[in-house]
Design an enzyme around this catalytic site. Structure first.
Site, mmCIF file in Angstrom:
data_model
loop_
_atom_site.group_PDB
_atom_site.id
_atom_site.type_symbol
_atom_site.label_atom_id
_atom_site.label_comp_id
_atom_site.label_asym_id
_atom_site.label_seq_id
_atom_site.Cartn_x
_atom_site.Cartn_y
_atom_site.Cartn_z
ATOM 1 N N GLU A 51 -65.145 39.673 33.387
ATOM 2 C CA GLU A 51 -63.890 39.968 32.693
ATOM 3 C C GLU A 51 -62.985 38.755 32.877
ATOM 4 O OE1 GLU A 51 -62.177 43.803 33.358
ATOM 5 O OE2 GLU A 51 -64.116 44.716 33.771
ATOM 6 N N CYS A 111 -54.282 39.535 32.082
ATOM 7 C CA CYS A 111 -55.188 38.941 31.092
ATOM 8 C C CYS A 111 -54.998 39.536 29.705
ATOM 9 C CB CYS A 111 -56.637 39.103 31.542
ATOM 10 S SG CYS A 111 -57.106 40.812 31.917
#
Length: 488
Positions: free
Chosen positions: A255, A289
Site C-alpha cells: 500500500e 496517502c
C-alpha cells in the site's frame, strides 16, 4: 490496569521479552511538536530479527491449535482493552507523531473496527469439497495460515496501519513480526504487542523490532520464515520491497503513495464540496496517502468554490496537537517539512499562484493553497505529504477525467455532483483503486477492498481480501476406491 509510558514501551519486544537490541545504533524518539525527547532504544540486529521470526514461528504453532472460538474471544478482549486504554493511547499518538485529539480518536476508531472484523477470521477458515473427474476421488481444499507475516508500517497512521495487517494476520492463524517506522516505534509497534499480551495471546506470537536497514539489510523481507510481507509507505521503498519479494518468491501486499483528485462538477453542492475538500486535504496535516492533493474544479464555479474554501481553510486552528481546538499539528520531522516546502517553492517557480501561503514554525506548517496549477507542474505530480493543495480547473467531464488520470498514482479520489449516476460513470473511468461520490477521499472500512492502482500499490486488504492475503490453500485428495493407473 496501569497506564504505560514511553519508557515502558520503547524497547524491543522479541520472543516475549522486553529489552534493548544488540545493534550498533541508539535510536532516539522525540515529540515532533516540542522536539522534546521521549526515549531511546538500542537498535535490533540481524540476530535479534532472526530471534523474532523464530519466536513468531514457534508461537504460531501453539496459536493455531487453540480452539477458534477461544482465539476469537482473545481478539475481542483486545478490543475491550483498547477501549479501556483509549485515553492513554490518545496521549501516545499526540506525543509520538503529533496527531491531534481528533486524529487520535479517528485512528483508534479504525483500529477498533479492524480488530472486531479480524475476530471473525478464526471462524472463517473454511474449506471446500470439490468433485473430481476421477472415480472414487474426493477433493478437499483447506484454507491454511501462511505461518509468519512481516509487517512494515509508516509514521502517519502507525497504530492503525500496523494493526490493519497484524490483527488480520493473527486472526487468520499466523505469527507476526513488526518493523515500525523509526519515528513511531511505540504507536506502530510495541504498544500493539503490549495490547495483545494483556489479552492473553501466546507470548512471542507478535514481535516488534525497532531497527534500521543499515543493521538488517534485506533480511526482514528475505528471511526464510517470512512468508508474506505487508508494507505501507512510500512508492520508492515499496518498489524495492516488491523487487525483493519477487526475488525470494514471497507474497507481497504493498500500500503505497497517492496523488488523489477531488473533482467538483458544475452542479455540485459547493458548501458541501468545500467541507469534503477541507477534510480530504488537511486531516492529520495532509499526512495521509488518500489525501486530496489535487482539487479539480469546473471553471464556472472556480471563484465561488475558492472563496469559500479559502475562508474555511484560513479558519483552521494550527499549532499544539494537545489543544482540543487544533486541527493542524506538526509534520513528523524537519526532513518532511523541508521536502514539502521545496515542492511548494518549485510549484510557484513553475507558475502556480499562492492563493493562500502558509508559514513554517518548527515542524508546524500552516495551510497553502496553490491555484493556476497545470497538470504537468511538479505540485500536480508529486505526493504532497503536508497541508498543501493544488487547484486545477476543467471545462468538460472528459477533461476532468484526463487531468485526474494524468498521474503515476491511483489510490483514492472523489467526485461531487448532483447527479450521482453521472458521477459513478466518471468514476469508472478513473484509474484509481477507490473513488467516492459526494464524499471525501479519505475512507477505509473493515469490509471493503482497500488498495491502489499504478504506482499506488499491489493487492487489496480488508474483509475477505485480508483473509486471502494472509492465508494459502492446500489441496488434499482422498482416493476412496482403487484407481486404474495406465501402467504397472
Amino acid at each position: 490496569m496501569r497506564n504505560y509510558t514511553f519508557s515502558d514501551l520503547i524497547q524491543q519486544a522479541i520472543a516475549g521479552s522486553w529489552r534493548d537490541g544488540n545493534g550498533k545504533h541508539r535510536m532516539k524518539n522525540s515529540n515532533p511538536y516540542s522536539n522534546q525527547p521521549l526515549g531511546d532504544v538500542q537498535s535490533a540486529s540481524a540476530d535479534d530479527l532472526d530471534q523474532a521470526y523464530e519466536s513468531a514461528s514457534r508461537a504460531q504453532k501453539e496459536w493455531i491449535n487453540i480452539n477458534p472460538y477461544q482465539r476469537r474471544d482473545m481478539l475481542l478482549k483486545t478490543a475491550q482493552i483498547l477501549e479501556k486504554r483509549e485515553d492513554e493511547i490518545t496521549d501516545l499518538i499526540i506525543d509520538e507523531l503529533g496527531g491531534t485529539r481528533l486524529k487520535a480518536a479517528f485512528e483508534i476508531g479504525l483500529v477498533k473496527d479492524m480488530i472486531k472484523e479480524a475476530s471473525t477470521y478464526p471462524l472463517r477458515m473454511d474449506g471446500q469439497i470439490l468433485p473430481s473427474p476421477v472415480d472414487g476421488k474426493e477433493n478437499r481444499v483447506y484454507r491454511m495460515p501462511v505461518g509468519v507475516v512481516g509487517v512494515i508500517s509508516p509514521f502517519n497512521f502507525p497504530f492503525y496501519l500496523s494493526m490493519k495487517s497484524v490483527v488480520t494476520a493473527i486472526g487468520a492463524g499466523n505469527g507476526v513480526v513488526i518493523k515500525p517506522h523509526e519515528d513511531t516505534p511505540v504507536t506502530g509497534g510495541t504498544m500493539i504487542v503490549n495490547l495483545f499480551e494483556e489479552s492473553g495471546i501466546p507470548s512471542g506470537l507478535v514481535n516488534t523490532v525497532i531497527t534500521q536497514i543499515s543493521e538488517i539489510g534485506d533480511l526482514f523481507v528475505s528471511h526464510p520464515l517470512n512468508k508474506v510481507v505487508s508494507f505501507t509507505g512510500s512508492t520508492t521503498v515499496g518498489q524495492k520491497i516488491g523487487e525483493l519479494a519477487g526475488k525470494y518468491l514471497k507474497k507481497a501486499s504493498l500500500e503505497l503513495g497517492g496523488n488523489s483528485a477531488l473533482i467538483v462538477l458544475e452542479d455540485a453542492d459547493i458548501d458541501y464540496a468545500v467541507s469534503a475538500a477541507v477534510f480530504s486535504r488537511f486531516t492529520h496535516q495532509g499526512q495521509i496517502c488518500m489525501s486530496a492533493n489535487r482539487i479539480i474544479i469546473h471553471e464556472s464555479i472556480k471563484d465561488a468554490f475558492l472563496t469559500k474554501y479559502k475562508e474555511v481553510v484560513s479558519s483552521l486552528t494550527v499549532g499544539n496537537p494537545r489543544d482540543d481546538e487544533t486541527i493542524i499539528g506538526p509534520l513528523i520531522n524537519k526532513k518532511q517539512v523541508d521536502t514539502l516546502m521545496e515542492i511548494v517553492n518549485k510549484g510557484i517557480e513553475e507558475g502556480a499562484t499562492p492563493y493562500l501561503k502558509g508559514s513554517v514554525n518548527g515542524n508546524v506548517v500552516s495551510p497553502t493553497i496553490l491555484t493556476d496549477v497545470k497538470p504537468d507542474m511538479t505540485v500536480a505530480n508529486q505526493e504532497l505529504f503536508g497541508p498543501v493543495v493544488s487547484v486545477l480547473t476543467f471545462k468538460t467531464d472528459e477533461e476532468a477525467v484526463k487531468i485526474a488520470n494524468a498521474s503515476d498514482y491511483g489510490l483514492s479520489g472523489a467526485i461531487h455532483t448532483e447527479d450521482v449516476e453521472r458521477g459513478a460513470e466518471l468514476a469508472k473511468r478513473m484509474e484509481t483503486g477507490m473513488i467516492h461520490i459526494n464524499d471525501g477521499t479519505i475512507n477505509d472500512e473493515p469490509l471493503v477492498a482497500f488498495g491502489g492502482e499504478k504506482m499506488s500499490g499491489v493487492g487489496r486488504l480488508n474483509g475477505s481480501n485480508s483473509l486471502d492475503a494472509f492465508t494459502t490453500q492446500k489441496w488434499i485428495s482422498v482416493q476412496h476406491s482403487k484407481r486404474a493407473f495406465p501402467y504397472s
